[in-house]
Design an enzyme around this catalytic site. Structure first.
Site, PDB file in Angstrom:
ATOM      1  N   HIS A 144      -9.711   2.212   1.125  1.00  0.00           N
ATOM      2  CA  HIS A 144      -8.161   2.361   0.778  1.00  0.00           C
ATOM      3  C   HIS A 144      -8.084   2.145  -0.572  1.00  0.00           C
ATOM      4  O   HIS A 144      -8.275   0.776  -0.911  1.00  0.00           O
ATOM      5  CB  HIS A 144      -7.805   1.136   1.946  1.00  0.00           C
ATOM      6  N   HIS A 165      -2.216   8.246   6.230  1.00  0.00           N
ATOM      7  CA  HIS A 165      -2.239   7.003   5.497  1.00  0.00           C
ATOM      8  C   HIS A 165      -3.684   6.364   6.194  1.00  0.00           C
ATOM      9  O   HIS A 165      -4.374   5.491   5.689  1.00  0.00           O
ATOM     10  CB  HIS A 165      -1.075   6.052   5.994  1.00  0.00           C
ATOM     11  N   LYS A 222      -9.042   8.637   2.862  1.00  0.00           N
ATOM     12  CA  LYS A 222      -9.646   7.335   2.619  1.00  0.00           C
ATOM     13  C   LYS A 222     -11.024   7.210   3.589  1.00  0.00           C
ATOM     14  O   LYS A 222     -11.635   6.293   3.291  1.00  0.00           O
ATOM     15  CB  LYS A 222      -8.680   6.389   3.462  1.00  0.00           C
ATOM     16  N   CYS A 233       0.713  -1.275  -0.083  1.00  0.00           N
ATOM     17  CA  CYS A 233       0.050  -0.029   0.135  1.00  0.00           C
ATOM     18  C   CYS A 233       0.903   1.189  -0.141  1.00  0.00           C
ATOM     19  O   CYS A 233       0.096   2.459   0.054  1.00  0.00           O
ATOM     20  CB  CYS A 233      -0.924  -0.107   0.982  1.00  0.00           C
ATOM     21  N   PHE A 270       1.964  -3.295   3.933  1.00  0.00           N
ATOM     22  CA  PHE A 270       2.176  -4.725   4.422  1.00  0.00           C
ATOM     23  C   PHE A 270       3.792  -4.852   4.227  1.00  0.00           C
ATOM     24  O   PHE A 270       4.342  -4.392   3.330  1.00  0.00           O
ATOM     25  CB  PHE A 270       1.753  -5.676   3.893  1.00  0.00           C
ATOM     26  N   PHE A 290       1.832   3.614   4.451  1.00  0.00           N
ATOM     27  CA  PHE A 290       2.569   2.721   5.072  1.00  0.00           C
ATOM     28  C   PHE A 290       1.964   1.407   4.377  1.00  0.00           C
ATOM     29  O   PHE A 290       0.867   1.156   4.364  1.00  0.00           O
ATOM     30  CB  PHE A 290       2.144   2.820   6.655  1.00  0.00           C
TER      31      PHE A 290
END
Length: 407
Positions: free
Chosen positions: A334, A300, A329, A163, A393, A391
């Site tokens: 997202h 984020h 978002k 992401c 995974f 940020f």
């Protein structure tokens, strides 16, 4: 020699609208693009919520040969890129004669892969898959299609970083131009919208189940947040050296002055405040700025309990409660691989329009989110410098800082 890196074009194709003007209006009005997709429930999803993005009809724009290798990410990216090119004053003839690169963030092309495999199983003959499938299936589908269509001659690769993909793509383009390796780079992020791409996320239980009121489901920083909502589309940002932009009298929309990055080096999915802090501090250091020079932070924050709390703590540690913060978002869901790029476009539109878009559905803060200045209603404000966090995974973090153009 360090070249100044300016933004000469932006384009967007998202659930908030399919062009800059409609998206700017949605941002100002706090209008959500999230819907309940009943077909997802029939597919087997726990949550049928998603940001709705129509698939463009490219028949009038591109030949069959040009379209055959394109699936959703490339289609969306084509639409955002032609808008950015028009704003920047670029055309294919110029691009063919003047070296121009492309770096796009994309981390999946799930639907095209599934469709190819399903066709093989049904026909029991791989030759019936179709000649375009290989180009649709690859994660580099956006780059290979756009580089071919626009006849680009510069750097050409796809950046895959979960992401944070779109943000890192812009950051890498910034570094190359700053060092004089390229005059201009078309960069951004794309995210497919289909059940195949999101099923595994849904299976992890990461999506909001607030299906009774879709527009209220994405609730970054709010105490009652229960998970994210998937979104998608594409966003394009054209970066250029100041010298190159000046030579061709291109419009200068802003200047990218800082790029920070880090890896948490810890849990594969849980956020880590130390990694976020290092990314923020690097971006500020590279920009030569203090925390009090930032006028707005596009967070984020995805609407997950742990993630939002972690970012709120990181923001508070560096900026205190002084800087207006919102997560777009809350309106888009997202947007995953494109989010780092689309949130630069959204913030650019706010900078141009003199407002901070609201963090809708922020009704009750928790212990961590109460410490920062989350903007719940549209706020008129002069934004001279903004910061955007992404940020992903695997613990990948990216921070970008953009300022109004000042010759």
């Amino acid at each position: 020699m360090n070249h100044r890196v300016v933004i000469t074009g932006i384009g967007i194709y998202s659930c908030l609208g399919q062009d800059l003007e409609s998206v700017k209006k949605s941002l100002f009005e706090g209008k959500s693009g999230i819907v309940l997709d009943q077909s997802r429930k029939e597919f087997g999803f726990r949550s049928g919520l998603t940001g709705y993005v129509p698939e463009p009809d490219l028949k009038a724009r591109l030949s069959r040969r040009q379209r055959i290798g394109m699936h959703q990410p490339a289609m969306y990216a084509y639409m955002s890129t032609i808008e950015a090119m028009e704003l920047s004053g670029l055309d294919p003839d110029f691009l063919e004669q003047n070296e121009t690169g492309i770096i796009f963030g994309n981390d999946s092309t799930a639907a095209s892969v599934v469709e190819a495999i399903d066709k093989t199983k049904e026909k029991r003959d791989t030759t019936l898959i179709g000649s375009g499938a290989i180009f649709q299936n690859m994660n580099s589908t956006v780059n290979m299609n756009l580089a071919t269509i626009f006849r680009l001659k510069g750097i050409n690769f796809t950046l895959s970083a979960a992401c944070a993909s779109g943000s890192h793509a812009i950051g890498m383009a910034y570094l190359m131009i700053r060092q004089g390796l390229q005059d201009r780079i078309i960069c951004g992020g794309a995210q497919e919208i289909n059940p195949y791409a999101m099923a595994s996320f849904d299976g992890l239980g990461t999506f909001s189940l607030r299906e009774s009121e879709p527009v209220a489901a994405s609730r970054p920083f709010d105490r009652s947040r229960d998970g994210l909502v998937p979104g998608g589309g594409a966003a394009t940002v054209i970066l250029e050296s100041y010298e190159s932009a000046k030579r061709r009298n291109a419009p200068i929309l802003g200047e990218l002055v800082g790029y920070g990055f880090s890896s948490n080096g810890d849990h594969i999915s849980n956020p880590d405040i130390d990694g976020q802090l290092r990314s923020l501090q690097m971006a500020l250091k590279q920009a030569g700025m203090n925390a009090d020079e930032i006028d707005y932070i596009n967070a984020h924050a995805t609407s997950t309990p742990v993630g939002d709390a972690s970012e709120a703590r990181a923001i508070y540690e560096i900026f205190g409660d002084r800087v207006p913060v919102s997560s777009t978002k809350s309106m888009t869901g997202h947007e995953c691989w494109m989010a780092g790029a689309s949130e630069i476009v959204y913030s650019m539109l706010m900078m141009e329009g003199g407002f901070v878009a609201p963090n809708i559905n922020f009704e009750s803060p928790d212990e961590d989110t109460a410490k920062i200045q989350v903007v719940a209603q549209t706020k008129n404000a002069e934004i001279n410098v903004f910061l955007s966090n992404s940020f992903g995974f695997g613990g990948t973090n990216s921070t970008l800082i953009v300022k109004k153009w000042n010759p």
